[in-house]
Design an enzyme around this catalytic site. Structure first.
Site, mmCIF file in Angstrom:
data_model
loop_
_atom_site.group_PDB
_atom_site.id
_atom_site.type_symbol
_atom_site.label_atom_id
_atom_site.label_comp_id
_atom_site.label_asym_id
_atom_site.label_seq_id
_atom_site.Cartn_x
_atom_site.Cartn_y
_atom_site.Cartn_z
ATOM 1 C CB SER A 155 -0.906 0.003 1.236
ATOM 2 O OG SER A 155 -1.770 1.124 1.219
ATOM 3 C CG HIS A 213 0.616 13.060 1.080
ATOM 4 N ND1 HIS A 213 -0.691 13.370 0.746
ATOM 5 C CD2 HIS A 213 0.541 12.061 2.000
ATOM 6 C CE1 HIS A 213 -1.517 12.596 1.442
ATOM 7 N NE2 HIS A 213 -0.796 11.799 2.203
ATOM 8 C CG HIS A 228 -4.554 4.871 -2.262
ATOM 9 N ND1 HIS A 228 -5.606 4.162 -2.833
ATOM 10 C CD2 HIS A 228 -4.114 4.109 -1.234
ATOM 11 C CE1 HIS A 228 -5.790 3.044 -2.153
ATOM 12 N NE2 HIS A 228 -4.909 2.977 -1.190
ATOM 13 C CB VAL A 288 -1.857 -4.817 -5.247
ATOM 14 C CG1 VAL A 288 -2.316 -4.098 -6.510
ATOM 15 C CG2 VAL A 288 -0.379 -4.533 -5.003
ATOM 16 N NE ARG A 289 -7.615 -4.897 -0.077
ATOM 17 C CZ ARG A 289 -7.961 -3.915 -0.896
ATOM 18 N NH1 ARG A 289 -7.033 -3.160 -1.455
ATOM 19 N NH2 ARG A 289 -9.235 -3.683 -1.157
ATOM 20 N N GLY A 318 -5.473 -5.495 14.885
ATOM 21 C CA GLY A 318 -4.270 -5.382 15.707
ATOM 22 C C GLY A 318 -3.021 -5.130 14.909
ATOM 23 N NE ARG A 352 5.993 -1.436 13.003
ATOM 24 C CZ ARG A 352 6.639 -0.453 12.366
ATOM 25 N NH1 ARG A 352 6.181 -0.002 11.202
ATOM 26 N NH2 ARG A 352 7.740 0.062 12.865
#
Length: 306
Positions: free
Chosen positions: A98, A102, A112, A115-116, A264, A266
């Site tokens: 991800s 800016h 932005h 990919v996942r 949970g 990071r």
């Protein structure tokens, strides 16, 4: 690639994609990404590791964050099962790349890309894998050429997987990157897809990879075109104000942010999308006919760009 381990293939692709993107962007900026390799501590809700790369205070990018993560958890969070209730409570692993960049110059748009893959392993059943991702462009000052170029690159990446994919995912992007509380689009859109598995594992993975591979060609020509445009305090003030909308969307509406925080994840890596400087103003109005007004009238609307 590990031919007998498809999930390992996805990880290998994602790690390579992150490195290709950050090494290229570092050359464009002239700065250097800080590389933070992290691993979840024993006993935490999620286990796994990742690589956060971030460039800050560069001449072209004020903040450019690109993260890879691969985590495992005991049960899918609510944000991942709202469309798949049968998988509620199933153990899972998730991995992805991800990024949010800016730029310093207000004439260069924020971008932005994500990919996942998520793999759920319900007890007594075969693993269920699905893919998601996309990219979208958020200008502060609108240019027709930039929006058209970005959308053409998105379309070219998806057309090999069916001519229905670009219009379908373009519409999905418009609907997703929308600030309901403002009745306002976040930017000029792009493409977005989620919970995708209809091409099978290999076909869906190939489509996700095509989107990831298209990112640099979609964005960097726009950066090159606009990065040396002269600007003053007026443009900078409007850029910081519009960045506030970006923050609002990511914290209030973005499923990826919610997934990471609910499961949970990071926090430092999840929130790398935040801009370094941002401002809010009460009921700020733009004057009719100004470039700022044109952004609202001609670009923060749902349009066909190709």
């Amino acid at each position: 690639m590990a031919l007998d381990n498809p999930i390992a293939n996805v990880r290998e692709y994602l790690v390579d994609l992150q490195e290709r993107i950050t090494s290229t962007v570092a050359m464009v900026d002239g700065g250097q990404f800080v590389v933070d390799r992290w691993k979840k501590r024993p006993g935490e809700k999620l286990q796994g590791s990742g690589i956060t790369q971030i460039l800050e205070d560069g001449p072209v990018f004020e903040r450019a964050g690109c993260g890879f993560s691969h985590v495992r958890g005991p049960q899918l969070p609510p944000s991942a099962t709202q469309h798949r209730p049968e998988l509620a409570g199933a153990p899972f692993e998730a991995m992805g790349v991800s990024l949010v960049f800016h730029p310093r110059n207000p004439y260069v748009p924020t971008v932005h890309m994500n990919v996942r893959m998520i793999a759920a392993t319900p007890k007594g059943k075969a693993p269920v894998c699905w893919f998601g991702g996309g990219m979208d462009l958020t200008p502060y000052y609108g240019f027709e050429d930039d929006a058209k170029h970005f959308h053409r690159a998105c379309k070219a990446a998806l057309d090999p997987f069916g001519v229905d994919k670009y219009p379908r995912f373009k519409r999905w992007c418009d609907e997703y990157f929308y600030l309901k509380h403002r009745d306002e689009q976040r930017g000029v859109g792009g493409v977005f897809f989620d919970d995708f598995s209809e091409l099978g594992f290999n076909g869906s993975f190939a489509m996700m990879s095509s989107v990831g591979d298209a990112f640099l060609d979609a964005y960097l020509p726009i950066v090159d075109r606009r990065k040396n445009t002269a600007y003053g305090e007026r443009e900078r003030s409007f850029q910081l104000y519009r960045r506030g909308r970006y923050v609002e969307f990511n914290l209030v509406w973005d499923r990826g942010t919610h997934f990471g925080l609910q499961s949970g994840g990071r926090s430092e890596s999840i929130l790398l999308s935040m801009p370094p400087l941002v401002s809010w103003a009460y009921n700020r109005q733009t004057k009719k006919g100004t470039p700022e007004d044109q952004l609202y009238r001609n670009f923060l609307v749902r349009r066909d760009w190709v």
